[in-house]
Every structure is written in C-alpha cells, then in structure tokens.
Design a protein around this motif. Structure first.
Motif, PDB file in Angstrom:
ATOM      1  N   LEU A   1       0.856  -1.188   0.000  1.00  0.00           N
ATOM      2  CA  LEU A   1       0.000   0.000   0.000  1.00  0.00           C
ATOM      3  C   LEU A   1       0.894   1.240   0.000  1.00  0.00           C
ATOM      4  O   LEU A   1       1.703   1.428   0.902  1.00  0.00           O
ATOM      5  CB  LEU A   1      -0.917  -0.003   1.224  1.00  0.00           C
ATOM      6  N   TRP A   2       0.732   2.061  -1.035  1.00  0.00           N
ATOM      7  CA  TRP A   2       1.531   3.274  -1.210  1.00  0.00           C
ATOM      8  C   TRP A   2       0.638   4.509  -1.131  1.00  0.00           C
ATOM      9  O   TRP A   2      -0.525   4.467  -1.514  1.00  0.00           O
ATOM     10  CB  TRP A   2       2.233   3.277  -2.562  1.00  0.00           C
ATOM     11  N   VAL A   3       1.211   5.623  -0.675  1.00  0.00           N
ATOM     12  CA  VAL A   3       0.528   6.914  -0.685  1.00  0.00           C
ATOM     13  C   VAL A   3       1.489   7.961  -1.240  1.00  0.00           C
ATOM     14  O   VAL A   3       2.655   8.017  -0.845  1.00  0.00           O
ATOM     15  CB  VAL A   3       0.052   7.326   0.724  1.00  0.00           C
ATOM     16  N   MET A   4       0.996   8.784  -2.164  1.00  0.00           N
ATOM     17  CA  MET A   4       1.796   9.884  -2.707  1.00  0.00           C
ATOM     18  C   MET A   4       1.556  11.108  -1.837  1.00  0.00           C
ATOM     19  O   MET A   4       0.512  11.757  -1.922  1.00  0.00           O
ATOM     20  CB  MET A   4       1.413  10.151  -4.169  1.00  0.00           C
ATOM     21  N   LYS A   5       2.505  11.422  -0.958  1.00  0.00           N
ATOM     22  CA  LYS A   5       2.318  12.486   0.028  1.00  0.00           C
ATOM     23  C   LYS A   5       2.190  13.867  -0.620  1.00  0.00           C
ATOM     24  O   LYS A   5       1.401  14.703  -0.168  1.00  0.00           O
ATOM     25  CB  LYS A   5       3.489  12.481   1.022  1.00  0.00           C
ATOM     26  N   ASP A   6       3.005  14.136  -1.658  1.00  0.00           N
ATOM     27  CA  ASP A   6       2.931  15.396  -2.401  1.00  0.00           C
ATOM     28  C   ASP A   6       2.482  15.078  -3.819  1.00  0.00           C
ATOM     29  O   ASP A   6       3.179  14.369  -4.553  1.00  0.00           O
ATOM     30  CB  ASP A   6       4.286  16.112  -2.425  1.00  0.00           C
ATOM     31  N   TYR A   7       1.337  15.602  -4.184  1.00  0.00           N
ATOM     32  CA  TYR A   7       0.723  15.230  -5.454  1.00  0.00           C
ATOM     33  C   TYR A   7       1.643  15.513  -6.649  1.00  0.00           C
ATOM     34  O   TYR A   7       2.219  16.597  -6.769  1.00  0.00           O
ATOM     35  CB  TYR A   7      -0.600  15.972  -5.629  1.00  0.00           C
ATOM     36  N   CYS A   8       1.777  14.503  -7.500  1.00  0.00           N
ATOM     37  CA  CYS A   8       2.573  14.569  -8.733  1.00  0.00           C
ATOM     38  C   CYS A   8       4.073  14.675  -8.467  1.00  0.00           C
ATOM     39  O   CYS A   8       4.842  14.990  -9.385  1.00  0.00           O
ATOM     40  CB  CYS A   8       2.125  15.718  -9.634  1.00  0.00           C
ATOM     41  N   VAL A   9       4.510  14.438  -7.247  1.00  0.00           N
ATOM     42  CA  VAL A   9       5.945  14.418  -6.943  1.00  0.00           C
ATOM     43  C   VAL A   9       6.367  12.956  -6.789  1.00  0.00           C
ATOM     44  O   VAL A   9       6.009  12.300  -5.802  1.00  0.00           O
ATOM     45  CB  VAL A   9       6.270  15.213  -5.659  1.00  0.00           C
ATOM     46  N   GLN A  10       7.112  12.445  -7.766  1.00  0.00           N
ATOM     47  CA  GLN A  10       7.471  11.036  -7.806  1.00  0.00           C
ATOM     48  C   GLN A  10       8.183  10.586  -6.535  1.00  0.00           C
ATOM     49  O   GLN A  10       7.928   9.490  -6.010  1.00  0.00           O
ATOM     50  CB  GLN A  10       8.364  10.791  -9.033  1.00  0.00           C
ATOM     51  N   GLU A  11       9.047  11.427  -6.001  1.00  0.00           N
ATOM     52  CA  GLU A  11       9.838  11.061  -4.823  1.00  0.00           C
ATOM     53  C   GLU A  11       9.006  10.973  -3.550  1.00  0.00           C
ATOM     54  O   GLU A  11       9.495  10.489  -2.523  1.00  0.00           O
ATOM     55  CB  GLU A  11      10.972  12.079  -4.617  1.00  0.00           C
ATOM     56  N   SER A  12       7.759  11.451  -3.592  1.00  0.00           N
ATOM     57  CA  SER A  12       6.947  11.457  -2.372  1.00  0.00           C
ATOM     58  C   SER A  12       6.146  10.164  -2.186  1.00  0.00           C
ATOM     59  O   SER A  12       5.419  10.038  -1.195  1.00  0.00           O
ATOM     60  CB  SER A  12       5.990  12.655  -2.379  1.00  0.00           C
ATOM     61  N   TRP A  13       6.275   9.203  -3.132  1.00  0.00           N
ATOM     62  CA  TRP A  13       5.624   7.909  -2.914  1.00  0.00           C
ATOM     63  C   TRP A  13       6.180   7.267  -1.638  1.00  0.00           C
ATOM     64  O   TRP A  13       7.387   7.132  -1.469  1.00  0.00           O
ATOM     65  CB  TRP A  13       5.873   6.964  -4.085  1.00  0.00           C
ATOM     66  N   THR A  14       5.280   6.892  -0.727  1.00  0.00           N
ATOM     67  CA  THR A  14       5.688   6.309   0.554  1.00  0.00           C
ATOM     68  C   THR A  14       4.951   4.997   0.770  1.00  0.00           C
ATOM     69  O   THR A  14       3.719   4.957   0.703  1.00  0.00           O
ATOM     70  CB  THR A  14       5.366   7.273   1.715  1.00  0.00           C
ATOM     71  N   LYS A  15       5.721   3.936   1.023  1.00  0.00           N
ATOM     72  CA  LYS A  15       5.085   2.651   1.302  1.00  0.00           C
ATOM     73  C   LYS A  15       4.568   2.656   2.735  1.00  0.00           C
ATOM     74  O   LYS A  15       5.328   2.812   3.685  1.00  0.00           O
ATOM     75  CB  LYS A  15       6.057   1.495   1.102  1.00  0.00           C
ATOM     76  N   MET A  16       3.247   2.462   2.886  1.00  0.00           N
ATOM     77  CA  MET A  16       2.624   2.516   4.195  1.00  0.00           C
ATOM     78  C   MET A  16       2.616   1.157   4.890  1.00  0.00           C
ATOM     79  O   MET A  16       2.757   1.078   6.110  1.00  0.00           O
ATOM     80  CB  MET A  16       1.183   3.034   4.063  1.00  0.00           C
ATOM     81  N   ILE A  17       2.439   0.085   4.111  1.00  0.00           N
ATOM     82  CA  ILE A  17       2.286  -1.231   4.714  1.00  0.00           C
ATOM     83  C   ILE A  17       2.467  -2.298   3.646  1.00  0.00           C
ATOM     84  O   ILE A  17       2.215  -2.061   2.462  1.00  0.00           O
ATOM     85  CB  ILE A  17       0.891  -1.358   5.374  1.00  0.00           C
ATOM     86  N   THR A  18       2.942  -3.479   4.051  1.00  0.00           N
ATOM     87  CA  THR A  18       2.994  -4.656   3.182  1.00  0.00           C
ATOM     88  C   THR A  18       2.213  -5.777   3.851  1.00  0.00           C
ATOM     89  O   THR A  18       2.439  -6.088   5.020  1.00  0.00           O
ATOM     90  CB  THR A  18       4.441  -5.114   2.924  1.00  0.00           C
ATOM     91  N   LEU A  19       1.289  -6.376   3.108  1.00  0.00           N
ATOM     92  CA  LEU A  19       0.466  -7.469   3.614  1.00  0.00           C
ATOM     93  C   LEU A  19       0.883  -8.776   2.957  1.00  0.00           C
ATOM     94  O   LEU A  19       1.290  -8.799   1.797  1.00  0.00           O
ATOM     95  CB  LEU A  19      -1.018  -7.209   3.331  1.00  0.00           C
ATOM     96  N   GLY A  20       0.733  -9.864   3.673  1.00  0.00           N
ATOM     97  CA  GLY A  20       1.026 -11.175   3.102  1.00  0.00           C
ATOM     98  C   GLY A  20       2.336 -11.757   3.617  1.00  0.00           C
ATOM     99  O   GLY A  20       2.976 -11.194   4.512  1.00  0.00           O
ATOM    100  N   PRO A  21       2.688 -12.935   3.031  1.00  0.00           N
ATOM    101  CA  PRO A  21       2.023 -13.592   1.894  1.00  0.00           C
ATOM    102  C   PRO A  21       0.644 -14.135   2.246  1.00  0.00           C
ATOM    103  O   PRO A  21       0.410 -14.557   3.375  1.00  0.00           O
ATOM    104  CB  PRO A  21       2.990 -14.719   1.540  1.00  0.00           C
TER     105      PRO A  21
END
Length: 434
Positions: free
Chosen positions: A341-361
């Motif tokens: 699950l990713w969230v883009m903290k600053d809209y349209c700023v590629q570097e602002s993609w932040t991984k919030m959580i990983t689920l699984g396997p």
C-alpha cells in the motif's frame, strides 16, 4: 466560546428563528412536512414573503439542510421556484462544496448470488464509518430499478463525488448505460447514449471515471475505451450540457485492462493503465484534469515494477487529498500474494511515494481499497473463484479482520459517502423520482 464561533452561533440561531417564525406564523412547524391547507393561506404567506429581500431568503436557504429545503418546496410557489431553479441549485452546491460537517458514512453495494445469474438480489446500504460498521440505513434501489425500467440489469458504483453517485451497467454485453444518482433527494438521471459502442467500434475494453469541476460546478463522466487492444479513445459527459463529447485518442498512449477502478483526487481522475514498451508492458497512472480536460502521466513507485505484478489499483487517502496505490504481486516461488500500500504524500511528486504497509504472503487478492476516517481501511478480498468478502485493515496494528455483520454473501464495492448537502438533479429534466 471565541468571538468568531459565537458570531457564527448567533447567525445560525437568527436564521433558524427567522425561518421558524415565518413558518409558524402560518400554522407550519419547523422541520415538518409543511402541508398547505388552502389557497388563501398560501396567498397570505406569499404576501408576507414579498416583504423580505430575495437575497436574505436565499442566504438563509443556502444554510439549510437538503431535507429541509425539499420540504420548503411545499411551502409556497415562490420558494419552490427559487429552490428548483438551476442557478440556485448550482449556487447552493458552490456554497457547500467545502462543507464536510455531515455524517461520514460508507456506501456498500452487495447482494446474494444465484445459480444462473451473477447476482440474484442487488442491495445498496449505508453504514457508519467506524470499526463496528453498523448499518445506517438500506436504500430502496429496487424501487429505483422499477422506476427506470431496468429489469434484471445490474449496475456497479463508479465513484461518489460531492454527494452524487455515478453508476455504470455491469453487463458483459457492454450496453454502456450510465446513471447519476442523488440519494438525498431520491432522484436519478440515465445518461444519454454515448458515441463509442460495440456497433460503432467492435470489441473493446472500457473504464469509467467520475469527477467534479469546481470552477464551472459541473459533474463529468469520462469513458476510456481501448479498441481491440490497440488505440485508447476517450469521451466525456457534462451534466451541465447533458451530452457526450469525443476527446479523440488518449495521449499519452496507453491501454486499459479489465474494469479498472478510478479515483478522483486533486481535481483529476486517475486510472492504472499500461503501454507496450521495449518488449514488455510498462504500467503507469493516467490522469485526467476535469477542468482543462487534459491527460497526463504519473509514474508509479519504482519498486512496483515487479516481474510478477498481478495488478495495481488506485484509491484516495483518508484525508481525501492524496493519491493511494494498492499493488498485488507474486514471488518467483509459491502461489501466495504480497500486497503493498503506497501513498503519494505530495501530489505529482514522484519522490513522495511512501510505502505505508505490506500485507502477506496470502492467498486472497484485494479488489478494492477504501480509507475510513477512523484510522482504518476497508478491503474487498477474494481470489478469482471466490465471492468477495469485506475486511477491515487497522493501519496502526496492521491487523486484518473480517466484518461479520454485512448480511450478504457477495460484496461488490464500498465507497465513502457523506450526508448530502446537494440539490443537484432537483431541477434537471428527464430525472426519475422514486
């Protein structure tokens, strides 16, 4: 209480007193159904209203709840004329577009499966946005279905934008029927036929988006249609114009796959699409600015370019301001899936993609993601052969639990919804009431 809040409180109290006094003087009760007993009473009330400046009445009406405004249309002809006027409806929407003081709810589309039909009973219900997920109310969709003459046709929720719900037919025959639905005033509008059909273009894949232009106070429905796995065309419907308009070929070039969900955020509609590049598919986020009606491209996080990526779906963060991305992929060995699950903290700023959580396997594949207002997210999960189940994801503890009190065996979608402050469709021609 501060000076500003006290002033607002006094202002609202005065407005309520004015309206209540106007109604009670003529035998009406504030908040009631406001019946008119005879023509003489209406004439007397009309005379009284004529002494009030129109701007004062309009200012008061801007601040009234939708249900109260609907009741006010039964008070007298002049009030009915004011409230149902298209200019007032649009001005009322503009006045309340940033007002978020209504109850936060969730619209669940669910049903029961039959042996010869995907969904035997289609149900729409509103639930409280909390960890218990109590039911707020059921919606009389069956009555609307009968009023529209839809027969056994099933619909899916495209999105909800500023209190208006957009539905699209869920038929594999691609009949391309779409509806705008205002739950609070119990009205719906079937959109006119679009220009991109099976008859005109042959086999195609399509995805729908829904958004709102704050500058023109116009709702827009956007269709992306990939013809025979090659070119992707687009067309847009405007509620103000009540018509479709072709946008031609989509640039940047792309293809859609399956019925991709869309997400409206920061004035733009978003889809995950793909493009054949250097012998492989390149996945990215396509955006459509609802105001300028221009397309552009947003790059996905680098680490989502997995060799065994299953799918990615866009959503909107809990505050409604950030773009979210749910990516499901498999490892080189085993049949289980991982979900990022990713969230883009600053809209349209590629570097602002932040991984919030990983689920699984895990074996289950998340189909949709909806953020609640209480630190939780709601997921519809299931594999290709399973009926979707609704689960709750605690963003802090990262624990998942199944929601048991849904009451139906099949969950199709879940979307955020707020108690409406929207009169849109009230004065629109060709609407259906139920």
């Amino acid at each position: 209480m501060g000076y500003l809040s006290l002033a607002v409180y006094v202002e609202k109290a005065i407005e309520k007193m004015i309206l209540e006094a106007l109604l009670c003087c003529f035998g009406f009760e504030y908040g009631c159904s406001l019946p008119l007993e005879n023509v003489a009473k209406e004439s007397k009330f009309q005379t009284m209203i004529e002494y009030l400046p129109g701007e004062i009445i309009q200012t008061i009406m801007f601040r009234l709840p939708v249900k109260c405004l609907i009741k006010c249309t039964s008070v007298c002809k002049s009030w009915k004329s004011i409230i149902k006027n298209t200019s007032f409806v649009r001005a009322h929407l503009s006045h309340n577009v940033n007002n978020r003081d209504g109850a936060h709810l969730l619209l669940l589309h669910s049903g029961c499966c039959g042996t010869s039909h995907p969904i035997k009973e289609e149900v729409y219900s509103l639930h409280y946005d909390n960890r218990v997920f109590e039911e707020y109310c059921k919606i009389d969709f069956h009555i609307l279905r009968v009023a529209l003459g839809m027969g056994e046709q099933n619909f899916r929720v495209v999105d909800i934008c500023h209190w208006l719900v957009c539905l699209a037919d869920n038929s594999i025959a691609k009949t391309s029927k779409y509806m705008l639905w205002n739950l609070s005033i119990r009205k719906a509008l079937m959109l006119p036929s679009s220009g991109l059909t099976y008859i005109t273009h042959g086999h195609f894949e399509e995805s729908i988006g829904f958004g709102f232009d704050v500058v023109t106070s116009d709702y827009k429905v956007v269709r992306l249609v990939t013809v025979d796995g090659r070119e992707t065309l687009a067309e847009v419907y405007s509620l103000v114009r009540d018509s479709w308009r072709s946008l031609g070929s989509v640039k940047p070039s792309c293809q859609i796959y399956g019925t991709q969900p869309s997400a409206f955020c920061n004035g733009a509609i978003h889809w995950v699409v793909k493009r054949w590049t250097n012998g492989a598919f390149y996945y990215f986020i396509l955006t459509f600015d609802v105001g300028s009606e221009l397309f552009r491209e947003i790059t996905m996080p680098e680490s989502t370019k997995y060799p065994l990526l299953w799918e990615s779906r866009v959503s909107v963060s809990g505050d409604g301001n950030s773009l979210a991305l749910l990516s499901t992929y498999r490892r080189y060995t085993g049949n289980d899936y991982l979900v990022d699950l990713w969230v883009m903290k600053d809209y349209c700023v590629q570097e602002s993609w932040t991984k919030m959580i990983t689920l699984g396997p895990q074996r289950d594949i998340p189909k949709t993601l909806t953020f609640g207002k209480s630190g939780v997210a709601f997921l519809l999960v299931g594999d290709y052969f399973q009926k979707n189940r609704l689960v709750l994801l605690d963003m802090v503890s990262r624990r998942i639990r199944k929601i048991e009190n849904v009451g139906y065996e099949y969950c199709n979608s879940i979307h955020c919804y707020e108690e409406s402050r929207n009169l849109v469709l009230l004065g629109t021609d060709n609407t259906v009431s139920y």
